[in-house]
Write an enzyme that holds these catalytic residues in place. Structure first.
Site, PDB file in Angstrom:
ATOM      1  N   CYS A   1     -30.935 -24.165 -74.173  1.00  0.00           N
ATOM      2  CA  CYS A   1     -30.009 -24.068 -73.029  1.00  0.00           C
ATOM      3  C   CYS A   1     -29.662 -22.602 -72.766  1.00  0.00           C
ATOM      4  O   CYS A   1     -28.963 -21.977 -73.552  1.00  0.00           O
ATOM      5  CB  CYS A   1     -28.758 -24.882 -73.333  1.00  0.00           C
TER       6      CYS A   1
ATOM      7  N   CYS B   1     -25.954 -21.946 -72.501  1.00  0.00           N
ATOM      8  CA  CYS B   1     -25.314 -22.018 -73.816  1.00  0.00           C
ATOM      9  C   CYS B   1     -25.431 -20.673 -74.533  1.00  0.00           C
ATOM     10  O   CYS B   1     -24.465 -20.193 -75.138  1.00  0.00           O
ATOM     11  CB  CYS B   1     -25.967 -23.101 -74.675  1.00  0.00           C
TER      12      CYS B   1
END
Length: 102
Positions: A30, A33
């Site tokens: 991600c 993230c």
């Protein structure tokens, strides 16, 4: 203090404690993230005395993500005594994380 990495075995033990726990549900693939990770680590350093700041990789613990109804990452969830108190999805900054935990 750094954010602690939780596995599925530790997750429910940690969130059941007396101290509030902020959990970042994330995954290594991600991009967002990874982008918010430095801000999250600063939160861990700044608020480490007041709450436990933790992370759980949903790829390593998909059963936890399912049980906690995590559909989008990163999602930050604040727990107290085992109960989710609220969540924020994809906070843009450290300030947004701070606003959430207040």
């Amino acid at each position: 203090m750094k954010a602690i990495e939780l596995n599925s075995k530790e997750f429910y033990e940690v969130i059941a404690g007396e101290k509030p726990v902020l959990v970042d549900f994330w995954a290594p693939w991600c991009v967002y993230c990874r982008r918010i990770a430095p801000a999250y680590e600063k939160i861990a350093e700044q608020y480490g005395e007041e709450l436990i700041v933790a992370k759980i990789n949903i790829d390593d613990a998909p059963e936890i993500a399912n049980r906690e109804h995590i559909e989008v990452i990163p999602t930050l969830v604040l727990y107290h005594k085992g109960q989710a108190q609220g969540f924020v999805v994809a906070p843009e900054s450290k300030a947004k994380i701070e606003e959430f935990i207040q």
